[in-house]
Design a protein around this motif. Structure first.
Motif: not given
Length: 197
Positions: A44-45, A47, A50, A164, A167, A170-174
Motif C-alpha cells: 500500500r505504501w 514501492q 511491489r 505527487s 510512486l 501506478d499511483e502517485r502520492h504526495d
C-alpha cells in the motif's frame, strides 16, 4: 513462530521484550517470510514491496545493506519481540552531510503496541549519539496517517509536502517530508528530564 536465529552480531534492547538486531544473512529466511506474510499491507505504501518477493532477492538486499553497514552508510536492523522478527528499521546515512534517512515497518500484528516507536527511538539515539548526525529525515506518503503520527511522536517536524513525489505501483502520492535536528532531540530530552524531576 519461534525464532531459530543464531546469536546476532549485536542485540540492543529498546523496550521490555523488544530488541534490535543487525539484519544479517542469518535473518534472511525469517525476514523473507515476514515480508510475504505482510505483503498486502506493505504494498500500500512501499514501492520496494511491489516486486515479487523471493528468497534470493531478500538475500541480495540483506547483503547490500551489510556492505553499506561496513562502509558506515547504513544501520539496517530487524526488530524482534520475544526473539521473533516483527519488522525492520533502517537508518540510511550520508557521511558527507552528516544526515540520515529513517524508515521503519512492522507487521500488522505488531502495530499499535509501541514497538515501532521504541525501535526508532533506539536508532535515533545511535544517529545523534555515536553516529554524530546533525539531521535525520523521514519521508512518508502523505496519506499514511499512522506513520506520520509516529514521526510526530518522535519529535520530527513537518517541513513540507512534495506533490505527487512518491510512486507506488501506478499511483502517485504526495510525500510528507519530516526533519529532526540533533538540537531538537536534545531540547526534547532536556524538557522530559525537567518534567520528570
Amino acid at each position: 513462530m519461534t525464532s531459530t536465529l543464531p546469536a546476532a552480531f549485536f542485540a540492543r534492547p529498546c523496550a521490555p521484550g523488544v530488541d534490535l538486531v543487525l539484519r544479517e544473512l542469518s535473518t534472511t529466511v525469517e525476514m523473507h517470510e515476514l515480508v510475504v506474510d505482510n505483503l498486502a499491507h506493505l504494498r500500500r505504501w512501499e514501492q520496494w514491496a511491489r516486486a515479487e518477493p523471493t528468497l534470493p532477492r531478500t538475500f541480495e538486499h540483506t547483503r547490500r545493506r551489510l556492505d553499506e553497514f561496513t562502509q558506515g552508510r547504513s544501520l539496517p536492523c530487524a526488530i524482534r519481540v520475544g526473539g521473533e522478527l516483527v519488522g525492520a528499521v533502517e537508518l540510511a546515512i550520508d557521511p558527507a552531510s552528516s544526515t540520515g534517512d529513517l524508515g521503519v515497518w512492522v507487521s500488522t500484528a505488531a502495530e499499535g503496541r509501541g514497538i515501532a516507536r521504541a525501535a526508532c527511538e533506539a536508532v535515533l539515539d545511535h544517529a545523534f549519539g555515536s553516529a554524530r548526525l546533525g539531521r535525520v529525515e523521514a519521508r512518508i506518503a502523505a496519506a499514511n496517517v499512522r506513520s506520520r503520527r509516529l514521526a510526530e511522536q518522535l519529535g520530527f517536524a513537518l517541513e513540507g509536502v512534495l506533490r505527487s513525489a512518491h510512486l507506488v505501483g501506478d499511483e502517485r502520492h504526495d510525500l510528507a517530508v519530516y526533519g529532526l535536528l540533533a538540537e531538537d532531540r536534545e531540547a526534547a530530552r532536556d524538557g522530559a528530564r525537567r518534567a520528570a524531576a
